[in-house]
Design a protein around this motif. Sequence first.
Motif, PDB file in Angstrom:
ATOM      1  N   LYS A  16       0.832  -1.205   0.000  1.00  0.00           N
ATOM      2  CA  LYS A  16       0.000   0.000   0.000  1.00  0.00           C
ATOM      3  C   LYS A  16       0.861   1.249   0.000  1.00  0.00           C
ATOM      4  O   LYS A  16       2.090   1.185   0.098  1.00  0.00           O
ATOM      5  CB  LYS A  16      -0.938  -0.022   1.212  1.00  0.00           C
ATOM      6  N   SER A  17       0.173   2.401  -0.095  1.00  0.00           N
ATOM      7  CA  SER A  17       0.891   3.674  -0.212  1.00  0.00           C
ATOM      8  C   SER A  17       1.749   3.965   1.014  1.00  0.00           C
ATOM      9  O   SER A  17       2.738   4.686   0.929  1.00  0.00           O
ATOM     10  CB  SER A  17      -0.103   4.822  -0.432  1.00  0.00           C
ATOM     11  N   ASN A  18       1.385   3.398   2.171  1.00  0.00           N
ATOM     12  CA  ASN A  18       2.168   3.628   3.390  1.00  0.00           C
ATOM     13  C   ASN A  18       3.303   2.618   3.565  1.00  0.00           C
ATOM     14  O   ASN A  18       3.986   2.606   4.586  1.00  0.00           O
ATOM     15  CB  ASN A  18       1.261   3.603   4.619  1.00  0.00           C
ATOM     16  N   GLY A  19       3.518   1.747   2.569  1.00  0.00           N
ATOM     17  CA  GLY A  19       4.617   0.776   2.617  1.00  0.00           C
ATOM     18  C   GLY A  19       4.261  -0.543   3.265  1.00  0.00           C
ATOM     19  O   GLY A  19       5.083  -1.462   3.304  1.00  0.00           O
ATOM     20  N   ASN A  20       3.031  -0.677   3.777  1.00  0.00           N
ATOM     21  CA  ASN A  20       2.621  -1.907   4.445  1.00  0.00           C
ATOM     22  C   ASN A  20       2.049  -2.914   3.450  1.00  0.00           C
ATOM     23  O   ASN A  20       1.534  -2.539   2.396  1.00  0.00           O
ATOM     24  CB  ASN A  20       1.565  -1.621   5.518  1.00  0.00           C
ATOM     25  N   ALA A  21       2.145  -4.186   3.841  1.00  0.00           N
ATOM     26  CA  ALA A  21       1.579  -5.266   3.033  1.00  0.00           C
ATOM     27  C   ALA A  21       0.368  -5.844   3.759  1.00  0.00           C
ATOM     28  O   ALA A  21       0.384  -5.984   4.984  1.00  0.00           O
ATOM     29  CB  ALA A  21       2.611  -6.372   2.809  1.00  0.00           C
ATOM     30  N   PRO A  22      -0.728  -6.146   3.039  1.00  0.00           N
ATOM     31  CA  PRO A  22      -1.913  -6.706   3.690  1.00  0.00           C
ATOM     32  C   PRO A  22      -1.669  -8.144   4.159  1.00  0.00           C
ATOM     33  O   PRO A  22      -0.919  -8.905   3.528  1.00  0.00           O
ATOM     34  CB  PRO A  22      -2.973  -6.665   2.586  1.00  0.00           C
ATOM     35  N   ILE A  23      -2.286  -8.498   5.278  1.00  0.00           N
ATOM     36  CA  ILE A  23      -2.183  -9.854   5.833  1.00  0.00           C
ATOM     37  C   ILE A  23      -3.417 -10.648   5.406  1.00  0.00           C
ATOM     38  O   ILE A  23      -4.547 -10.171   5.572  1.00  0.00           O
ATOM     39  CB  ILE A  23      -2.091  -9.826   7.368  1.00  0.00           C
ATOM     40  N   TYR A  24      -3.195 -11.837   4.860  1.00  0.00           N
ATOM     41  CA  TYR A  24      -4.301 -12.685   4.399  1.00  0.00           C
ATOM     42  C   TYR A  24      -4.349 -13.989   5.185  1.00  0.00           C
ATOM     43  O   TYR A  24      -3.307 -14.508   5.616  1.00  0.00           O
ATOM     44  CB  TYR A  24      -4.147 -13.012   2.909  1.00  0.00           C
ATOM     45  N   LEU A  25      -5.565 -14.485   5.394  1.00  0.00           N
ATOM     46  CA  LEU A  25      -5.769 -15.831   5.927  1.00  0.00           C
ATOM     47  C   LEU A  25      -5.918 -16.778   4.745  1.00  0.00           C
ATOM     48  O   LEU A  25      -6.694 -16.495   3.826  1.00  0.00           O
ATOM     49  CB  LEU A  25      -7.039 -15.869   6.782  1.00  0.00           C
ATOM     50  N   ARG A  26      -5.184 -17.893   4.774  1.00  0.00           N
ATOM     51  CA  ARG A  26      -5.332 -18.917   3.727  1.00  0.00           C
ATOM     52  C   ARG A  26      -5.947 -20.158   4.365  1.00  0.00           C
ATOM     53  O   ARG A  26      -5.377 -20.749   5.287  1.00  0.00           O
ATOM     54  CB  ARG A  26      -3.990 -19.260   3.105  1.00  0.00           C
ATOM     55  N   VAL A  27      -7.133 -20.531   3.878  1.00  0.00           N
ATOM     56  CA  VAL A  27      -7.814 -21.731   4.364  1.00  0.00           C
ATOM     57  C   VAL A  27      -7.613 -22.829   3.326  1.00  0.00           C
ATOM     58  O   VAL A  27      -7.966 -22.662   2.154  1.00  0.00           O
ATOM     59  CB  VAL A  27      -9.326 -21.468   4.562  1.00  0.00           C
ATOM     60  N   THR A  28      -7.040 -23.955   3.774  1.00  0.00           N
ATOM     61  CA  THR A  28      -6.774 -25.077   2.872  1.00  0.00           C
ATOM     62  C   THR A  28      -7.547 -26.306   3.339  1.00  0.00           C
ATOM     63  O   THR A  28      -7.479 -26.680   4.516  1.00  0.00           O
ATOM     64  CB  THR A  28      -5.269 -25.417   2.835  1.00  0.00           C
ATOM     65  N   ASP A 161     -12.898  -1.421   9.689  1.00  0.00           N
ATOM     66  CA  ASP A 161     -12.243  -1.528  10.982  1.00  0.00           C
ATOM     67  C   ASP A 161     -11.463  -0.248  11.262  1.00  0.00           C
ATOM     68  O   ASP A 161     -11.476   0.700  10.464  1.00  0.00           O
ATOM     69  CB  ASP A 161     -11.313  -2.756  11.033  1.00  0.00           C
ATOM     70  N   LEU A 162     -10.797  -0.208  12.408  1.00  0.00           N
ATOM     71  CA  LEU A 162     -10.064   0.992  12.812  1.00  0.00           C
ATOM     72  C   LEU A 162      -8.970   1.335  11.815  1.00  0.00           C
ATOM     73  O   LEU A 162      -8.711   2.515  11.545  1.00  0.00           O
ATOM     74  CB  LEU A 162      -9.458   0.780  14.208  1.00  0.00           C
ATOM     75  N   THR A 163      -8.329   0.332  11.239  1.00  0.00           N
ATOM     76  CA  THR A 163      -7.272   0.575  10.253  1.00  0.00           C
ATOM     77  C   THR A 163      -7.824   1.335   9.052  1.00  0.00           C
ATOM     78  O   THR A 163      -7.183   2.253   8.532  1.00  0.00           O
ATOM     79  CB  THR A 163      -6.652  -0.758   9.786  1.00  0.00           C
ATOM     80  N   PHE A 164      -9.025   0.974   8.617  1.00  0.00           N
ATOM     81  CA  PHE A 164      -9.650   1.674   7.491  1.00  0.00           C
ATOM     82  C   PHE A 164      -9.853   3.148   7.832  1.00  0.00           C
ATOM     83  O   PHE A 164      -9.569   4.037   7.026  1.00  0.00           O
ATOM     84  CB  PHE A 164     -10.992   1.015   7.151  1.00  0.00           C
ATOM     85  N   VAL A 165     -10.349   3.411   9.031  1.00  0.00           N
ATOM     86  CA  VAL A 165     -10.602   4.802   9.449  1.00  0.00           C
ATOM     87  C   VAL A 165      -9.299   5.585   9.509  1.00  0.00           C
ATOM     88  O   VAL A 165      -9.206   6.717   9.022  1.00  0.00           O
ATOM     89  CB  VAL A 165     -11.320   4.835  10.810  1.00  0.00           C
ATOM     90  N   ARG A 166      -8.275   4.976  10.111  1.00  0.00           N
ATOM     91  CA  ARG A 166      -6.975   5.644  10.221  1.00  0.00           C
ATOM     92  C   ARG A 166      -6.381   5.923   8.840  1.00  0.00           C
ATOM     93  O   ARG A 166      -5.814   7.000   8.598  1.00  0.00           O
ATOM     94  CB  ARG A 166      -6.003   4.783  11.031  1.00  0.00           C
ATOM     95  N   ASN A 167      -6.514   4.976   7.956  1.00  0.00           N
ATOM     96  CA  ASN A 167      -5.980   5.164   6.598  1.00  0.00           C
ATOM     97  C   ASN A 167      -6.758   6.239   5.840  1.00  0.00           C
ATOM     98  O   ASN A 167      -6.185   6.979   5.018  1.00  0.00           O
ATOM     99  CB  ASN A 167      -6.001   3.845   5.826  1.00  0.00           C
ATOM    100  N   PHE A 168      -8.065   6.330   6.100  1.00  0.00           N
ATOM    101  CA  PHE A 168      -8.870   7.387   5.470  1.00  0.00           C
ATOM    102  C   PHE A 168      -8.427   8.763   5.971  1.00  0.00           C
ATOM    103  O   PHE A 168      -8.305   9.705   5.189  1.00  0.00           O
ATOM    104  CB  PHE A 168     -10.348   7.161   5.777  1.00  0.00           C
ATOM    105  N   GLU A 169      -8.148   8.854   7.268  1.00  0.00           N
ATOM    106  CA  GLU A 169      -7.639  10.116   7.828  1.00  0.00           C
ATOM    107  C   GLU A 169      -6.309  10.483   7.173  1.00  0.00           C
ATOM    108  O   GLU A 169      -6.082  11.638   6.801  1.00  0.00           O
ATOM    109  CB  GLU A 169      -7.462   9.978   9.343  1.00  0.00           C
TER     110      GLU A 169
END
Length: 404
Positions: A16-28, A161-169
């Motif tokens: 993302k624009s802030n340099g972070n990578a999203p965390i994913y759950l993988r269900v197998t 979630d809170l991360t979405f709100v913070r990123n919107f700010e």
Amino acid sequence: MNRVKATFLIRKNKIKSNGNAPIYLRVTVDEKRKEISTKKEVAPEKWCVNRQRVKGNAREVQVINNYLDQIQREVLETETQILKQGEEVTAESIKSRMIGEEKPRILLIDFFEDYLKKMKELIGNGFAENTYKRYRTCLKHLKAFVQQECDSGSIALNELDLTFVRNFEHFLKTKDKPCSHNSALKYIDHFRKVINVALDHELTISNPFRRFNSKYETIDPEYLNGEELRAIERKSMPIDRVARVKDVFLFCCFTGLAFKDVEKLTKDDMEVDNNGNYWLIVARQKTKEPSIIMLLPVPLTIIEKYKDDPETASGNLLPVISNQKTNAYLKEIALLCGIKKNITFHMARHTFGTTVSLENDVPMDTVQKIMGHKDIRSTMLYARVTRRKVGRDLERLRENLSEK
């Protein structure tokens, strides 16, 4: 027996624009897999591939890791529910249940647009037009953010979630033509109110603002001091239209009315008491609180000047033009009067609270009633202690001490 495995990974191809990578759950399940976004993110160098958790012991790290632990437990609980219902456990069935695909997926933007449509229908009956415009601008910013931030170009209410709100700010403060801190928080507050409506209607159970606690910065509004106010009073304007704007501006400097309030004033809003004093008693458009104003000589003279004017023939008290044109003419007035401040019409209200009222020892609670404030704290933003008043009070103190 189906074998269910839940693992976590980061997507370095979706930085993302802030340099972070999203965390994913993988269900197998039986070598077939599905991935689900956890809505969390981390700097790639802080991700431990072996442990599938964020490195470190900071509180923020613990919050994310605990959240991942909870998701892992939910995978096992979901598997148990599916088995109890006699259905087949697959990666797809687990994913569908965990992200709530079995329920209608209400998109954030769709819900906001519907809310805005209903607000527009209530303009003048619960909502002001300016309020609607501010929410409409908030939606415009939110659309741009979702398009930039979300892989699918959309996000559901229950995915916020809170991360979405913070990123919107962060987006609001760093976009082209960035918002100031306080402006960004005002848009966040509009967004919060829309989400509260969704919560009230049980369209989502997750409140992304639960731990959001950014504070507004205290900013002293600008006002005209006594010398500047007198300079405008005394200056003869070369153009009639500019002179009219000057008069309306001065009227509000001595009454404390905002533009929307003076714009709607009619001759019926004036009353006269038994002592021959003229009063204005009007409900402020913004707060609906009554403003009780005894008219001083300056506003009385201005009313008298325009009582037979063609522009007041329909009953309005003063010849008020649009706010945009008024502010444009005020810049000309400032230039003609040698005032370097960026004069806007709202400065008239600040000037009344500070220069006209406080510096002349009008009590704070009286100013509150005149200005139609619900809360005394709002009055204190306008009527602050000026250097001149401090000097005058200390001069009086010095005189009192010298007499002892």
